[in-house]
Enzyme design. Structure first.
Site, PDB file in Angstrom:
ATOM      1  N   GLU A 115      -6.883  -4.169  -2.170  1.00  0.00           N
ATOM      2  CA  GLU A 115      -6.135  -2.918  -2.375  1.00  0.00           C
ATOM      3  C   GLU A 115      -6.837  -1.801  -1.617  1.00  0.00           C
ATOM      4  O   GLU A 115      -7.963  -1.973  -1.133  1.00  0.00           O
ATOM      5  CB  GLU A 115      -6.026  -2.617  -3.877  1.00  0.00           C
ATOM      6  CG  GLU A 115      -5.117  -3.618  -4.588  1.00  0.00           C
ATOM      7  CD  GLU A 115      -4.988  -3.408  -6.080  1.00  0.00           C
ATOM      8  OE1 GLU A 115      -5.258  -2.299  -6.550  1.00  0.00           O
ATOM      9  OE2 GLU A 115      -4.637  -4.369  -6.765  1.00  0.00           O
ATOM     10  N   HIS A 238       0.371   7.428  -7.764  1.00  0.00           N
ATOM     11  CA  HIS A 238       0.477   6.146  -7.055  1.00  0.00           C
ATOM     12  C   HIS A 238       1.505   6.329  -5.946  1.00  0.00           C
ATOM     13  O   HIS A 238       2.592   6.864  -6.187  1.00  0.00           O
ATOM     14  CB  HIS A 238       0.915   5.046  -8.017  1.00  0.00           C
ATOM     15  CG  HIS A 238       0.668   3.672  -7.475  1.00  0.00           C
ATOM     16  ND1 HIS A 238       1.353   3.173  -6.393  1.00  0.00           N
ATOM     17  CD2 HIS A 238      -0.207   2.709  -7.847  1.00  0.00           C
ATOM     18  CE1 HIS A 238       0.913   1.954  -6.127  1.00  0.00           C
ATOM     19  NE2 HIS A 238      -0.034   1.649  -7.001  1.00  0.00           N
ATOM     20  N   ARG A 284      -5.526   5.915  -2.049  1.00  0.00           N
ATOM     21  CA  ARG A 284      -4.266   6.409  -2.631  1.00  0.00           C
ATOM     22  C   ARG A 284      -4.004   7.891  -2.449  1.00  0.00           C
ATOM     23  O   ARG A 284      -2.869   8.308  -2.273  1.00  0.00           O
ATOM     24  CB  ARG A 284      -4.296   6.163  -4.129  1.00  0.00           C
ATOM     25  CG  ARG A 284      -3.906   4.799  -4.429  1.00  0.00           C
ATOM     26  CD  ARG A 284      -3.814   4.614  -5.885  1.00  0.00           C
ATOM     27  NE  ARG A 284      -3.787   3.177  -6.054  1.00  0.00           N
ATOM     28  CZ  ARG A 284      -3.871   2.561  -7.197  1.00  0.00           C
ATOM     29  NH1 ARG A 284      -4.007   3.271  -8.295  1.00  0.00           N
ATOM     30  NH2 ARG A 284      -3.823   1.270  -7.267  1.00  0.00           N
ATOM     31  N   HIS A 345       0.226   8.424 -12.044  1.00  0.00           N
ATOM     32  CA  HIS A 345      -0.150   7.043 -12.355  1.00  0.00           C
ATOM     33  C   HIS A 345      -1.376   6.947 -13.255  1.00  0.00           C
ATOM     34  O   HIS A 345      -1.402   6.147 -14.178  1.00  0.00           O
ATOM     35  CB  HIS A 345      -0.417   6.336 -11.018  1.00  0.00           C
ATOM     36  CG  HIS A 345      -0.788   4.893 -11.131  1.00  0.00           C
ATOM     37  ND1 HIS A 345       0.056   3.955 -11.695  1.00  0.00           N
ATOM     38  CD2 HIS A 345      -1.904   4.212 -10.747  1.00  0.00           C
ATOM     39  CE1 HIS A 345      -0.527   2.762 -11.640  1.00  0.00           C
ATOM     40  NE2 HIS A 345      -1.725   2.893 -11.086  1.00  0.00           N
ATOM     41  N   ARG A 380      -9.908   7.562  -8.404  1.00  0.00           N
ATOM     42  CA  ARG A 380     -10.238   6.201  -8.836  1.00  0.00           C
ATOM     43  C   ARG A 380      -9.919   5.168  -7.752  1.00  0.00           C
ATOM     44  O   ARG A 380      -8.835   5.189  -7.158  1.00  0.00           O
ATOM     45  CB  ARG A 380      -9.434   5.859 -10.087  1.00  0.00           C
ATOM     46  CG  ARG A 380      -9.615   4.454 -10.590  1.00  0.00           C
ATOM     47  CD  ARG A 380      -8.693   4.201 -11.754  1.00  0.00           C
ATOM     48  NE  ARG A 380      -7.327   4.255 -11.307  1.00  0.00           N
ATOM     49  CZ  ARG A 380      -6.528   3.197 -11.206  1.00  0.00           C
ATOM     50  NH1 ARG A 380      -6.980   2.010 -11.529  1.00  0.00           N
ATOM     51  NH2 ARG A 380      -5.287   3.329 -10.787  1.00  0.00           N
TER      52      ARG A 380
HETATM   53  C1  SIN Z   1      -1.345  -1.410  -8.537  1.00  0.00           C
HETATM   54  O1  SIN Z   1      -1.074  -2.580  -8.744  1.00  0.00           O
HETATM   55  O2  SIN Z   1      -1.042  -0.835  -7.479  1.00  0.00           O
HETATM   56  C2  SIN Z   1      -2.034  -0.631  -9.594  1.00  0.00           C
HETATM   57  C3  SIN Z   1      -3.447  -0.981  -9.638  1.00  0.00           C
HETATM   58  C4  SIN Z   1      -4.235   0.181 -10.167  1.00  0.00           C
HETATM   59  O3  SIN Z   1      -3.682   1.248 -10.381  1.00  0.00           O
HETATM   60  O4  SIN Z   1      -5.436   0.027 -10.299  1.00  0.00           O
END
Ligand code: SIN
Length: 530
Positions: A115, A238, A284, A345, A380
């Site tokens: 991610e 998000h 993000r 989010h 975060r």
């Molecule tokens: C996601 O699956 O994008 C959320 C994961 C997160 O917010 O840590």
């Protein structure tokens, strides 16, 4: 009055992990607003970031977390949580959570996701419904514990503290008042150790990836009890929430971009390359701001997430939940790009705690999203939150079982009293105020802020709070009214914190102070009622 050794408010990963450990040492009540599984945890798609591969290291995970946090993380806390992660993951596996594996040269190993902001693949997942699997396993385990009472459909109203009862010199948390939704009665729960694990406050914004329960209850209660609150200006948006008139709060996991998904604008351009060399998988805050700018610039209503270049069988297997949900809304992600917009989010700030979940009020612990341990700083890192919830819950339980207060005559706890109680005759007031808060937070306190918009929001919120206070003391409490009161309190804390920070850092971006100012603001924002 009911009495428990541990009263835990909230039934997500942090609350349930704490409950399972505390149950070995005393009686436990888990108090939860709706059903046990109605939590943010159950909605978590991405997974848990944890160092498990030879190609990864604690040092790299710490470095990525600190970098995302924009110099506001507490490095010692980050190190503790990152290094204690693998042991907690083994415990989850022992409860039956089966993280996905894949075949590599004839043997099976964990299938690690990637991610934004992670330099390595390190996200353990169960397809794209990791939180749901963890929640189910923890609840199943909880049901086996004779020492644990699960109070569903019960909402905490307020903490009971010695200071509120006139014992200001030795303030501590003595328990909590709880509304039973079925009987409409407020019960008194005495507990030497009360734990807030209520999750975040996404519902304070008009658009959110959070479930309806996320109304900032823990932060609001702690605030009213005089507990220190930290860094509420850092709300994570998000980048990719499904944009569809009938889809409410449906997240398209960052893991889709981790597996090669590309963000495109309405002209089909891979626009993220213009904003950051990491493209669609930049952290993000950068991606959410870029989408916001792109939408504002073009007048389009959304952008698109395109993973159609990947083999259909891979998409169906890796993202079955997202694939099926999109299909229900008429979007076939195998063939077309998914329309997405940013949405609130995650709350990176919260109740100030140490790495053992201890708050500034003795007898009160806060764990999970409701707490601000110093792990996330100003932004975060994806999938660090389930990890934090697990590790800090474990540490908090270990600390709490050691800290029973000395035996003394107990302070008598009065029954709940609310002034001049009548049934609410005009529910429209509650719904109107609720909508107004969420709209004003979205418009004035969103991804890009200005002093003027924040001041407007502040003035309007003070009026709303006055109205809600009046209403609150005149009418019978209900879950809707309690949530509204909490939302207003948390919205005001976000605005006040944002007004204090005259710089841009991590998730807090203001056009009036676009630079980061380490000299004055490389510090936490701390607010307390006293
Ligand atoms: C996601 O699956 O994008 C959320 C994961 C997160 O917010 O840590």
């Amino acid at each position: 009055m009911k009495e428990y050794d541990f009263a835990i408010i909230g039934s997500g990963i942090a609350g349930l992990s704490f409950a399972l450990k505390a149950a070995r040492h005393g009686s436990v009540a888990v108090i939860t607003k709706r059903k046990g599984a109605d939590t943010n945890t159950a909605w978590a798609q991405g997974g848990i970031a944890c160092v498990t591969s030879d190609e990864d290291s604690f040092e790299l995970h710490v470095r990525d977390t600190l970098e995302a946090g924009a110099r506001l993380c507490d490095e010692a806390v980050v190190r503790t949580i990152v290094t204690e992660g693998p042991e907690r993951i083994r415990e989850l596996a022992a409860l039956g959570v089966q993280f996905d594996q894949r075949e590599v040269s004839g043997h099976r190993e964990l299938d690690l996701g990637k991610e934004g902001g992670h330099s390595k693949r390190r996200v353990l997942h169960v397809q794209d419904a990791t939180g749901q699997e963890i929640e189910e396993r923890l609840l199943r385990e909880l049901a086996k514990q004779p020492n644990v009472a699960l109070w569903e459909n019960h909402m905490a109203v307020d903490l009971i503290t010695a200071a509120k009862l006139g014992f200001a010199t030795e303030d501590r948390c003595l328990g909590v008042y709880v509304l039973d939704e079925k009987t409409d009665k407020v019960e008194t729960v005495r507990s030497d150790r009360t734990v807030l694990a209520t999750g975040g406050c996404g519902k304070v914004y008009l658009y959110t990836t959070n479930p309806d329960i996320a109304t900032g209850d823990g932060v609001a209660m702690a605030w009213r009890a005089g507990v220190e609150i930290s860094n509420m200006e850092f709300v994570q948006f998000h980048p990719t929430c499904l944009f569809h008139a009938e889809a409410k709060s449906f997240l398209i996991s960052e893991a889709v971009r981790g597996e090669g998904g590309i963000l495109r604008n309405h002209r089909g351009e891979d626009f993220m390359r213009r904003y950051d060399s990491r493209g669609s998988l930049a952290p993000r805050d950068i991606v959410a701001r870029a989408i916001d700018a792109e939408i504002k610039r073009s007048g389009a209503r959304c952008v698109f997430l395109d993973i159609t270049h990947k083999p259909p069988e891979f998409i169906r297997e890796r993202f079955p939940h997202i694939y099926q949900t999109c299909l229900r809304f008429g979007i076939d992600m195998l063939k077309q790009a998914i329309p997405v917009v940013p949405a609130a989010h995650y709350q990176c700030g919260g109740i100030k705690t140490d790495v053992n979940g201890a708050t500034t009020l003795p007898g009160l612990y806060a764990i999970g999203e409701v707490a601000c341990t110093g792990m996330h700083g100003a932004n975060r890192l994806a999938s660090n939150s389930l990890l934090e919830g697990l590790v800090v819950a474990h540490r908090a339980a270990a600390a709490a079982v050691q800290t029973r207060p000395a035996r003394k005559p107990k302070i008598p706890l009065p029954e709940w009293r609310s002034g001049n109680v009548q049934d609410v005759d005009e529910l429209v007031v509650i719904y109107h105020n609720w909508d107004e808060i969420r709209r004003l937070m979205w418009d004035y306190v969103g991804i890009v802020r200005t002093d003027k918009r924040l001041q407007r929001a502040s003035a309007r919120l003070r009026n709303l709070q006055r109205e809600i206070r009046e209403f609150y003391w005149n009418f019978k409490v209900s879950i809707d009214l309690l949530e509204l009161r909490n939302l207003a309190a948390v919205a005001a804390l976000i605005v006040d914190s944002a007004l204090c920070r005259k710089e841009s850092r991590g998730l807090h971006y203001t056009l009036d102070h676009p630079e980061t100012n380490d000299r004055e603001f490389k510090r936490d924002t701390l607010l307390s009622r006293g």
